[in-house]
Design a protein around this motif. Sequence first.
Motif, PDB file in Angstrom:
ATOM      1  N   PRO A  21      37.045   0.084  -0.680  1.00 41.62           N
ATOM      2  CA  PRO A  21      37.405   1.779  -0.834  1.00 41.62           C
ATOM      3  C   PRO A  21      38.843   1.998  -0.307  1.00 41.62           C
ATOM      4  O   PRO A  21      39.213   3.241  -0.591  1.00 41.62           O
ATOM      5  CB  PRO A  21      36.167   2.652  -0.236  1.00 41.62           C
ATOM      6  CG  PRO A  21      35.114   1.270  -0.126  1.00 41.62           C
ATOM      7  CD  PRO A  21      35.942   0.037  -0.063  1.00 41.62           C
ATOM      8  N   GLY A  24      41.384   3.480  -2.872  1.00 44.00           N
ATOM      9  CA  GLY A  24      41.278   4.838  -3.545  1.00 44.00           C
ATOM     10  C   GLY A  24      40.814   4.336  -5.064  1.00 44.00           C
ATOM     11  O   GLY A  24      40.120   3.268  -5.196  1.00 44.00           O
ATOM     12  N   THR A  25      41.153   5.266  -5.893  1.00 37.28           N
ATOM     13  CA  THR A  25      40.455   5.355  -7.270  1.00 37.28           C
ATOM     14  C   THR A  25      41.357   4.229  -8.268  1.00 37.28           C
ATOM     15  O   THR A  25      42.711   4.362  -8.251  1.00 37.28           O
ATOM     16  CB  THR A  25      40.752   6.729  -7.877  1.00 37.28           C
ATOM     17  OG1 THR A  25      40.035   7.658  -7.202  1.00 37.28           O
ATOM     18  CG2 THR A  25      40.242   6.717  -9.232  1.00 37.28           C
ATOM     19  N   ARG A  26      40.767   3.245  -8.727  1.00 35.03           N
ATOM     20  CA  ARG A  26      41.219   2.377  -9.876  1.00 35.03           C
ATOM     21  C   ARG A  26      41.271   2.802 -11.122  1.00 35.03           C
ATOM     22  O   ARG A  26      40.194   3.582 -11.478  1.00 35.03           O
ATOM     23  CB  ARG A  26      40.781   1.121  -9.577  1.00 35.03           C
ATOM     24  CG  ARG A  26      39.320   0.735  -9.972  1.00 35.03           C
ATOM     25  CD  ARG A  26      39.062  -0.721 -10.054  1.00 35.03           C
ATOM     26  NE  ARG A  26      39.187  -1.320 -11.451  1.00 35.03           N
ATOM     27  CZ  ARG A  26      38.937  -2.669 -11.860  1.00 35.03           C
ATOM     28  NH1 ARG A  26      38.267  -3.309 -10.887  1.00 35.03           N
ATOM     29  NH2 ARG A  26      39.231  -3.162 -12.761  1.00 35.03           N
ATOM     30  N   ASN A  27      41.884   2.154 -11.981  1.00 35.57           N
ATOM     31  CA  ASN A  27      41.703   2.275 -13.460  1.00 35.57           C
ATOM     32  C   ASN A  27      41.194   1.022 -14.132  1.00 35.57           C
ATOM     33  O   ASN A  27      41.010   0.263 -13.479  1.00 35.57           O
ATOM     34  CB  ASN A  27      43.035   2.786 -13.954  1.00 35.57           C
ATOM     35  CG  ASN A  27      44.231   1.836 -14.173  1.00 35.57           C
ATOM     36  OD1 ASN A  27      44.095   0.660 -13.352  1.00 35.57           O
ATOM     37  ND2 ASN A  27      45.039   1.730 -15.024  1.00 35.57           N
ATOM     38  N   PHE A 151      45.912   1.297  -8.675  1.00 36.77           N
ATOM     39  CA  PHE A 151      45.228   2.375  -7.826  1.00 36.77           C
ATOM     40  C   PHE A 151      46.053   3.579  -7.945  1.00 36.77           C
ATOM     41  O   PHE A 151      47.435   3.777  -8.036  1.00 36.77           O
ATOM     42  CB  PHE A 151      44.967   2.221  -6.639  1.00 36.77           C
ATOM     43  CG  PHE A 151      43.907   0.936  -6.368  1.00 36.77           C
ATOM     44  CD1 PHE A 151      42.555   0.994  -6.391  1.00 36.77           C
ATOM     45  CD2 PHE A 151      44.519  -0.782  -6.476  1.00 36.77           C
ATOM     46  CE1 PHE A 151      41.857  -0.142  -6.437  1.00 36.77           C
ATOM     47  CE2 PHE A 151      43.773  -1.603  -6.217  1.00 36.77           C
ATOM     48  CZ  PHE A 151      42.241  -1.424  -6.286  1.00 36.77           C
ATOM     49  N   ASP A 152      45.645   4.802  -7.856  1.00 35.90           N
ATOM     50  CA  ASP A 152      46.403   6.076  -7.573  1.00 35.90           C
ATOM     51  C   ASP A 152      47.271   5.760  -6.443  1.00 35.90           C
ATOM     52  O   ASP A 152      46.745   5.303  -5.620  1.00 35.90           O
ATOM     53  CB  ASP A 152      45.400   7.188  -7.243  1.00 35.90           C
ATOM     54  CG  ASP A 152      44.426   7.567  -8.327  1.00 35.90           C
ATOM     55  OD1 ASP A 152      44.551   6.871  -9.551  1.00 35.90           O
ATOM     56  OD2 ASP A 152      43.788   8.635  -8.152  1.00 35.90           O
ATOM     57  N   ASN A 162      48.715   8.895 -10.915  1.00 36.30           N
ATOM     58  CA  ASN A 162      47.152   8.306 -10.813  1.00 36.30           C
ATOM     59  C   ASN A 162      47.309   7.043 -11.479  1.00 36.30           C
ATOM     60  O   ASN A 162      48.487   6.650 -12.126  1.00 36.30           O
ATOM     61  CB  ASN A 162      46.158   9.121 -11.742  1.00 36.30           C
ATOM     62  CG  ASN A 162      46.396   9.302 -13.178  1.00 36.30           C
ATOM     63  OD1 ASN A 162      46.828   8.335 -13.774  1.00 36.30           O
ATOM     64  ND2 ASN A 162      46.021  10.616 -13.901  1.00 36.30           N
TER      65      ASN A 162
END
Length: 195
Positions: A21, A24-27, A151-152, A162
Amino acid sequence: MDITQHTALVVVDVQQGFEDPFWGTRNNPAADDNIAALIEAWQSAGRPVVFVRHDSTESWSPLRPGTSGNDFKPYVEDRRGKGPGPELLVSKVVNSAFYGSPDLDEWLKEAGVEQFVVAGIQTNMCVETTARMGGNLGYGVILPLDATHTFDLEGPFGWTQNADELSRSTAVSLHGGGFAKVTSTEEVLRAATEG
């Protein structure tokens, strides 16, 4: 797109630490399936495959040696050594696979490779840097964008992008700048079947 028997696949940093984690946010949740499909196709055809591992020297990094995060994701580790074609493991501490050990450029040249497909993690970091250097060194570089993810990220001046925006920026820079042909996994696999 012409995929020959000497077209290599370079799989960059598909390591367990990128599941942390921390990043962060992945695509692109489909990236892992697409990377696996490329490895399988390359090994089935006996084409050269390069596995690249980032051995971070940063104490905070989930990718540092001696931790489970440094290991390849299971679907990559399970495929290593399974193909009849030439295979190489490159370890690196910087973004480009061309600054790793053993020398990737030397190995590719000895194997008669003039073109490679690059896939892996992160799109805008080690994948992009490896693609740029490959283009600078005179290789034909093919990047199936959907076989990568990132990731962002926060940059200077409070700017953020992002993961999807970063991936698009990488695609435009590499393709528009002539460093690589940016395409899809489906197109690469189709060309590999015909090649």
